[in-house]
Scaffold this motif. Structure first.
Motif, short mmCIF file in Angstrom:
data_model
loop_
_atom_site.label_atom_id
_atom_site.label_comp_id
_atom_site.label_asym_id
_atom_site.label_seq_id
_atom_site.Cartn_x
_atom_site.Cartn_y
_atom_site.Cartn_z
N THR A 1 0.43 -1.57 -0.12
CA THR A 1 0.20 -0.12 0.17
C THR A 1 1.32 1.29 0.18
N ALA A 2 2.50 1.33 0.62
CA ALA A 2 2.95 2.42 0.89
C ALA A 2 3.40 2.42 -0.42
N GLU A 3 4.46 1.83 -1.11
CA GLU A 3 4.94 1.29 -2.24
C GLU A 3 3.95 1.95 -3.46
N SER A 4 2.68 2.26 -3.39
CA SER A 4 1.81 2.38 -4.28
C SER A 4 1.27 3.98 -4.92
N GLU A 5 2.39 5.15 -3.61
CA GLU A 5 2.36 5.70 -4.22
C GLU A 5 4.07 6.91 -3.52
N ARG A 6 4.62 7.45 -4.54
CA ARG A 6 4.92 8.34 -4.45
C ARG A 6 5.17 9.62 -4.67
N GLY A 7 5.29 10.68 -3.04
CA GLY A 7 5.61 11.70 -3.00
C GLY A 7 4.21 11.88 -2.64
N ASP A 8 3.46 13.25 -3.44
CA ASP A 8 1.74 13.44 -2.94
C ASP A 8 0.68 12.58 -4.66
N PHE A 9 1.51 11.22 -5.30
CA PHE A 9 0.74 10.52 -6.33
C PHE A 9 0.55 9.37 -6.16
N TYR A 10 0.23 8.30 -6.38
CA TYR A 10 -0.62 7.10 -6.98
C TYR A 10 0.10 6.94 -7.86
N VAL A 11 1.40 5.95 -8.00
CA VAL A 11 1.79 5.86 -9.47
C VAL A 11 1.34 4.30 -9.36
N THR A 12 1.16 3.84 -11.24
CA THR A 12 0.05 3.26 -12.20
C THR A 12 1.20 1.86 -12.38
N GLY A 13 2.76 2.98 -12.56
CA GLY A 13 3.49 1.49 -13.53
C GLY A 13 3.51 1.14 -14.36
N ASP A 14 2.67 2.82 -15.58
CA ASP A 14 2.50 2.74 -16.48
C ASP A 14 2.73 3.54 -17.71
N LYS A 15 3.70 3.57 -18.22
CA LYS A 15 4.29 4.81 -18.43
C LYS A 15 3.74 5.64 -19.63
N ALA A 16 3.31 6.65 -20.00
CA ALA A 16 2.92 7.26 -20.82
C ALA A 16 3.68 8.74 -21.11
N THR A 17 2.83 9.23 -22.20
CA THR A 17 3.24 10.66 -22.62
C THR A 17 1.27 11.39 -22.55
N MET A 18 1.61 13.24 -22.32
CA MET A 18 0.39 13.58 -22.15
C MET A 18 1.18 14.83 -23.21
N ASP A 19 0.10 15.70 -24.01
CA ASP A 19 0.56 16.43 -25.08
C ASP A 19 0.18 17.88 -24.51
N GLU A 20 -0.10 18.84 -25.21
CA GLU A 20 -0.37 19.96 -24.77
C GLU A 20 -2.06 20.21 -24.56
N GLU A 21 -3.05 19.83 -25.11
CA GLU A 21 -4.10 19.50 -24.78
C GLU A 21 -5.00 18.50 -23.77
N GLY A 22 -3.97 17.60 -22.87
CA GLY A 22 -4.12 17.50 -22.05
C GLY A 22 -4.45 15.22 -22.90
N TYR A 23 -4.04 15.27 -23.68
CA TYR A 23 -4.68 13.79 -23.94
C TYR A 23 -3.14 12.95 -23.48
N PHE A 24 -3.49 11.59 -23.06
CA PHE A 24 -2.96 11.05 -22.69
C PHE A 24 -2.18 9.56 -23.76
N GLN A 25 -1.16 8.70 -24.02
CA GLN A 25 -0.49 8.50 -24.97
C GLN A 25 0.35 6.79 -24.58
N PHE A 26 -0.62 6.25 -24.55
CA PHE A 26 0.14 5.47 -23.61
C PHE A 26 1.39 4.47 -24.00
#
Length: 584
Positions: free
Chosen positions: A446-471
């Protein structure tokens, strides 16, 4: 308890559907001020606090029953089930309430279950699955869904880890349960959904009929943070984790999230083809549609058959279809020009990334877009392509309401648009309502699922200027094949039990239909080096099918002399995976 009527041919389906939409338009103003969803408008606007107590059965389903009885809801079923053999079950919200109270009486009066007890529910797509879930909510019993493909070993682990006191399944899985029950000290009651009988088991239907002897069941009062459901989710190491959700995380969140991915109405009908063991079924075939008073359509589908699915869409007024990418990959292999869908307007895909070429082919032949949805067992829907949103091929849309979704680095710093990092959802200073409560009995995870102020999914992606996520890919070793999440450790553990296997590593491998499949790299014992490879591969695959759930077996097997390892002796799965995907 449940009567499955013979299905008659309905020539008036189209007219009935049009009438429902007209009726809804006429009643829309009334519904906007009186339906269940609108009752929570002040909470969404921040004018009122989230309630301390909440129960989906009494606060949502029973409210829709009242609206229905007052004639303020279109004459649309709440639940519609068929089995492809001419049988059907149709319930209004009132009928759902009546039957689920009977089941709640079975669980509490006949089986002696009480609030907080855990019940493992392993049923295929049959009406009893929905009845038991509602009944458990009425009684405050914690539900633990499981896929019907679980093996005896899987069931044993779930019974022992959860300390479940009751299990409900079919006569098909009853022998597997009996083979391990002696090792499950907490299990007290076994209920079987079947026409026959079995020693040591209660018959679900027979005891449901006895429930008529008891007075009407009163829904128990539950706090919004009380546990409601536990999902076993696979990890890259160790056994599956128990992911616990509260009464509010799945049942209350859609009341606050607007029509962020389904956009359903009381006259709508949604068909989700996912397995009952998945969280997607709880979201898309239970909570979210019923929040909006929509009809949940279910086909038993013992096997995924594209012709059956296409013909069903032509015969029934389904306006929203949800399925894994595998479903759409199968459907576009047909000549879709031969099919005329009765009412289909919206298609959604989730569980893994969908190939852009499949989306284009579906669009060109049906005129319909496929909206991608991205989520996890722990937090539900994270991103989606909303209705009316511009579709970018390969993108899984924007962040879902109530969630602040970002791309972060290893130090929890938010990365700028276009830069690759890990998908994360802000969890501090206030933990969002849709989050899981914890990994039960595993505070470290449970503790390892958080990093800083975030819950981390374990998935990598990018986000563009419009807020769209690319897996981009999973940061861990989880394999998602046809929507099933498979932990390599589980498959490796099964393989290593075979006398031919000295060492093994399991990774994902590309597949045109399933997206990716399980591939096992195997170091053989010297005594098996001369064995026929084809025969040995088949033997290893059969062994895994018998040892764990059949869908986890390695569809590809490669024999190697040694596995790549680090200086500390750890297997370099990433190296094997990169080789499979042509990245080396």
């Amino acid at each position: 308890m449940i009567t499955r009527k013979k299905l008659r041919h309905r020539k008036s389906f189209a007219a009935w559907s049009v009438l429902c939409h007209v009726l809804f338009s006429l009643l829309q103003k009334k519904l906007l001020s009186s339906d269940v969803y609108s009752q929570y408008e002040s909470i969404r606007q921040g004018k009122q606090e989230i309630p301390k107590y909440f129960n989906f059965a009494s606060d949502v389903l029973d409210k829709w029953s009242e609206i229905e009885k007052a004639g303020k809801r279109p004459s649309n079923p709440a639940f519609w089930w068929i089995n492809g053999k001419g049988e059907e079950v149709k319930w209004s919200f009132e009928e759902l309430g009546f039957l689920s109270r009977k089941v709640a009486n079975v669980l509490t009066k006949e089986c002696g279950l009480k609030k907080g007890d855990r019940l493992i529910l392993i049923l295929p797509r049959i009406p009893e699955w929905w009845l038991v879930k509602v009944a458990c909510m009425r009684a405050g019993i914690v539900i633990i869904p499981g896929t019907s493909q679980l093996s005896a070993k899987d069931i044993l682990y779930r019974l022992q880890a959860s300390k479940a006191t009751c299990i409900i399944t079919t006569d098909k899985l009853a022998p597997a349960v009996d083979s391990v029950v002696s090792q499950c000290q907490f299990l007290k009651t076994k209920l079987m959904v079947s026409k026959g009988s079995r020693e040591g088991w209660l018959n679900f239907t027979e005891h449901g009929d006895k429930a008529d002897l008891f007075p009407d069941h009163s829904c128990i009062k539950t706090r919004i943070q009380d546990p409601m459901i536990i999902f076993f989710t696979s990890g890259t190491t160790g056994s599956p984790k128990m992911t616990q959700h509260s009464q509010g995380s799945l049942g209350f969140r859609p009341l606050l999230s607007e029509r962020y991915w389904l956009d359903l109405t009381p006259s709508g009908m949604i068909w989700n083809t996912a397995d009952t063991g998945w969280i997607l079924t709880s979201i898309a075939s239970f909570f979210d549609p019923w929040v909006f008073g929509s009809c949940i359509f279910i086909h038993n589908l013992p096997q995924t058959d594209s012709a059956v699915i296409l013909n069903t869409l032509c015969r029934f007024p389904v306006d929203a279809l949800v399925g894994a990418p595998t479903l759409f990959r199968m459907l576009v292999q047909n000549d879709l020009s031969k099919y005329k869908f009765m009412n289909l307007k919206c298609c959604m895909s989730g569980g893994e990334p969908l190939n852009p070429e499949v989306m284009e082919k579906w669009k060109s032949q049906t005129g319909l877009d496929i909206h991608e949805v991205y989520g996890q067992t722990e937090v539900g829907i994270i991103c989606s392509v909303f209705k009316g949103m511009k579709i970018k091929p390969g993108s899984m849309g924007k962040a879902a309401p109530l969630y602040d979704v970002q791309i972060i680095d290893k130090n929890a710093n938010i990365l700028p648009p276009g830069q690759q990092g890990e998908i994360a959802v802000r969890s501090k200073p206030i933990r969002p309502l849709g989050f899981f409560s914890e990994y039960l009995d595993n505070p470290k995870k449970t503790a390892e699922s958080e990093r800083g102020d975030f819950y981390v999914t374990g998935d990598k992606a990018t986000m563009d200027e419009e807020g769209y996520f690319q897996f981009i890919g999973r940061d861990d070793d989880i394999i998602i094949s046809s929507g099933y999440r498979i932990g390599p450790f589980e498959v490796e553990s099964a393989l290593i039990e075979h006398p031919a296997v000295v060492e093994t590593a399991v990774v994902s491998s590309p597949d045109p239909l399933r997206g990716e499949v399980v591939k096992a790299f195997v170091v053989l014992s010297p005594t098996f080096l001369s064995t026929d490879p084809t025969s040995l591969i088949r033997d290893l695959q059969d062994h895994v099918k018998k040892t764990t759930a059949p869908y986890k077996y390695p569809r590809k097997v490669e024999f190697v002399k040694e596995l790549p390892k680090t200086v500390t002796g750890k297997i370099k799965r990433n190296e094997l995976r990169d080789k499979e995907w042509g990245r080396l």
